[in-house]
Design a protein around this motif. Structure first.
Motif, PDB file in Angstrom:
ATOM      1  N   ILE A   1     -10.649  -5.092   7.676  1.00  0.00           N
ATOM      2  CA  ILE A   1      -9.711  -6.023   8.306  1.00  0.00           C
ATOM      3  C   ILE A   1     -10.558  -6.935   9.181  1.00  0.00           C
ATOM      4  O   ILE A   1     -11.135  -6.492  10.178  1.00  0.00           O
ATOM      5  CB  ILE A   1      -8.636  -5.289   9.126  1.00  0.00           C
TER       6      ILE A   1
ATOM      7  N   GLU B   1       1.332   1.555   2.385  1.00  0.00           N
ATOM      8  CA  GLU B   1       0.039   0.897   2.579  1.00  0.00           C
ATOM      9  C   GLU B   1      -0.571   0.425   1.267  1.00  0.00           C
ATOM     10  O   GLU B   1      -1.732   0.698   0.948  1.00  0.00           O
ATOM     11  CB  GLU B   1      -0.944   1.824   3.324  1.00  0.00           C
TER      12      GLU B   1
ATOM     13  N   ILE C   1      -6.863  -9.092   5.317  1.00  0.00           N
ATOM     14  CA  ILE C   1      -7.507  -8.044   4.530  1.00  0.00           C
ATOM     15  C   ILE C   1      -8.621  -8.682   3.708  1.00  0.00           C
ATOM     16  O   ILE C   1      -8.367  -9.540   2.867  1.00  0.00           O
ATOM     17  CB  ILE C   1      -6.492  -7.344   3.610  1.00  0.00           C
TER      18      ILE C   1
ATOM     19  N   LYS D   1     -10.153   3.167   3.402  1.00  0.00           N
ATOM     20  CA  LYS D   1     -10.030   1.741   3.109  1.00  0.00           C
ATOM     21  C   LYS D   1     -11.013   1.290   2.035  1.00  0.00           C
ATOM     22  O   LYS D   1     -11.140   0.113   1.733  1.00  0.00           O
ATOM     23  CB  LYS D   1     -10.233   0.911   4.386  1.00  0.00           C
TER      24      LYS D   1
ATOM     25  N   LYS E   1     -11.426  -8.036   0.995  1.00  0.00           N
ATOM     26  CA  LYS E   1     -11.873  -7.102  -0.041  1.00  0.00           C
ATOM     27  C   LYS E   1     -13.245  -7.524  -0.561  1.00  0.00           C
ATOM     28  O   LYS E   1     -13.644  -8.678  -0.447  1.00  0.00           O
ATOM     29  CB  LYS E   1     -10.849  -7.048  -1.176  1.00  0.00           C
TER      30      LYS E   1
ATOM     31  N   ALA F   1      -2.147  -2.382   5.572  1.00  0.00           N
ATOM     32  CA  ALA F   1      -3.575  -2.192   5.840  1.00  0.00           C
ATOM     33  C   ALA F   1      -4.038  -2.973   7.065  1.00  0.00           C
ATOM     34  O   ALA F   1      -5.039  -2.605   7.707  1.00  0.00           O
ATOM     35  CB  ALA F   1      -4.397  -2.591   4.623  1.00  0.00           C
ATOM     36  N   LEU F   2      -3.305  -4.041   7.443  1.00  0.00           N
ATOM     37  CA  LEU F   2      -3.674  -4.800   8.641  1.00  0.00           C
ATOM     38  C   LEU F   2      -3.660  -3.929   9.893  1.00  0.00           C
ATOM     39  O   LEU F   2      -4.385  -4.202  10.858  1.00  0.00           O
ATOM     40  CB  LEU F   2      -2.715  -5.986   8.827  1.00  0.00           C
TER      41      LEU F   2
ATOM     42  N   ASP G   1       0.280  -5.271   3.056  1.00  0.00           N
ATOM     43  CA  ASP G   1       0.120  -5.734   4.434  1.00  0.00           C
ATOM     44  C   ASP G   1      -0.136  -4.627   5.444  1.00  0.00           C
ATOM     45  O   ASP G   1      -0.752  -4.869   6.485  1.00  0.00           O
ATOM     46  CB  ASP G   1       1.381  -6.498   4.886  1.00  0.00           C
TER      47      ASP G   1
ATOM     48  N   SER H   1      -5.696 -11.900  11.772  1.00  0.00           N
ATOM     49  CA  SER H   1      -6.387 -10.891  10.976  1.00  0.00           C
ATOM     50  C   SER H   1      -5.953 -10.974   9.520  1.00  0.00           C
ATOM     51  O   SER H   1      -4.842 -11.403   9.204  1.00  0.00           O
ATOM     52  CB  SER H   1      -6.089  -9.502  11.531  1.00  0.00           C
TER      53      SER H   1
ATOM     54  N   THR I   1     -13.442  -2.617   1.870  1.00  0.00           N
ATOM     55  CA  THR I   1     -12.347  -3.414   2.402  1.00  0.00           C
ATOM     56  C   THR I   1     -12.355  -3.303   3.920  1.00  0.00           C
ATOM     57  O   THR I   1     -12.377  -2.195   4.463  1.00  0.00           O
ATOM     58  CB  THR I   1     -10.991  -2.927   1.855  1.00  0.00           C
TER      59      THR I   1
END
Length: 373
Positions: A344, A241, A354, A335, A356, A246-247, A244, A352, A342
């Motif tokens: 999504i 993680e 990320i 996150k 920030k 994190a999606l 990507d 979707s 952060t």
């Protein structure tokens, strides 16, 4: 192997493993494990609810296939089991059974048991083999795949844990027939999530076929397999993680905050319900930031409502804390990086991304609006 069994590989080089999806896999667990992990002794970790339905089937299936069951740990059901005290119970039982590093911990249960047993297997003897036997829809399509393990803290959900990949996942689609409808719906939220991340065709398919998924049979197996393919693709690209992956947290930053705000009380909110509300909030927040059309947010809300899932804060029984306190829970979430928020967010169904450095003022204003209904 049953001719209805579908295999999805999680491609991690020499640590690659298969997810087997289909009916009757628990009863055949011994022959499957002995072929892939010969000579393995196991400790089964489960909870009281799952044990009543499936423990004897699994134990018999393992022993018929030549896999010795050295210990069984049966824990209370519910999110509060993901605690230090129950982690110690599992670790002590594994050590008392004199299991070795190449022996295996078998997690028989939903996401709570999978996370807890996986964490125990990751730290005992600095890492033991681990097999996931997920018995909830949520666990079959999400938490059993990808190696995230852990327990909760009073300060937030899943803040203590390790990445520890299983050797095998046995997703027995037949056991889902014993799930209470609320638990099945909660797992369905994670199914829908994969369509909303980057598979708009899958979300559209679910809109048309969700009743068949609930009914069981081939549609259910295909939906689980598609979700597992989606997750396996992401995990293979980004195991730890850092990018990507994190999606996969779509809906989770809001959802985890709501779980913490309800003190992990499953009478009020279970994880998948928090994710459902979180996904609706993420789409509505994206529309508020002019990233996506309000029509997309409405489409998500309509589908969640159609399948019987909560989709707004007002659907959570009891009082919620104010926006400032909810915001505090969000900032405790994993996150958050170096204080930057952060999320999504989305540019539309299946788009979707990320985001920030989301402004704290925008989040707080949005939470106040959402609480006001």
């Amino acid at each position: 192997m049953n001719d209805k069994t579908v295999t999805v590989e999680v491609g991690l080089g020499d640590r690659a493993y298969d997810i087997l999806i289909g009916p009757g896999l628990i009863a055949r667990a011994g022959e499957t494990l002995s072929a892939r992990l010969p000579g393995t002794r196991v400790a089964i970790v489960t909870d009281e609810n799952v044990a009543a339905h499936h423990l004897e089937t699994l134990r018999d299936g393992l022993e018929r296939g030549g896999v010795a069951v050295a210990a069984v740990v049966t824990l209370p059901a519910g999110e509060k089991t993901k605690s230090f005290s129950h982690l110690q119970d599992v670790v002590d039982a594994i050590l008392a059974a004199k299991l070795e590093r190449r022996d295996a911990v078998v997690a028989l249960g939903g996401g709570v048991i999978g996370d807890l047993a996986g964490f125990a297997s990751g730290i005992v003897r600095r890492g033991m083999d681990f097999v996931q036997v997920p018995t909830s829809l949520l666990a079959q399509v999400d938490s059993s795949v990808g190696g995230k393990t852990g327990i909760n803290s009073a300060r937030g959900k899943n803040l203590i844990g390790v990445f520890h990949q299983p050797k095998l996942v046995l997703a027995d689609s037949g056991v889902l027939d014993t799930l209470p409808i609320r638990e099945f719906r909660a797992g369905y939220a994670e199914l829908a999530k994969y369509g909303l991340i980057d598979r708009p065709h899958f979300f559209a398919w679910l809109e048309k076929n969700w009743q068949d998924v609930f009914a069981g049979g081939d549609a259910r197996i295909e939906a689980i397999a598609e979700a597992c393919r989606a997750k396996a693709d992401v995990v293979a690209r980004d195991e730890f993680e850092t990018g990507d992956r994190a999606l996969l947290n779509l809906g989770h930053t809001f959802g985890h905050a709501l779980e913490a705000a309800t003190a992990y009380d499953s009478e009020r909110l279970v994880h998948g319900e928090g994710v459902a509300i979180g996904m609706a909030l993420a789409h509505r927040f994206s529309a508020r930031l002019n990233l996506a059309s309000p029509d997309d947010a409405a489409r998500v809300e309509t589908h969640l409502r159609a399948v019987g899932l909560p989709w707004r804060l007002a659907d959570i029984p009891g009082d919620l804390p104010g926006a400032e306190k909810l915001f505090d829970y969000i900032t405790q979430d994993k996150k958050v990086s170096r204080g930057a928020l952060t999320f999504i967010l989305t540019r539309g169904i299946g788009q979707s991304f990320i985001a920030k450095d989301v402004p704290a003022s925008e989040v707080l204003a949005f939470l106040k609006e959402a609480l006001a209904g």
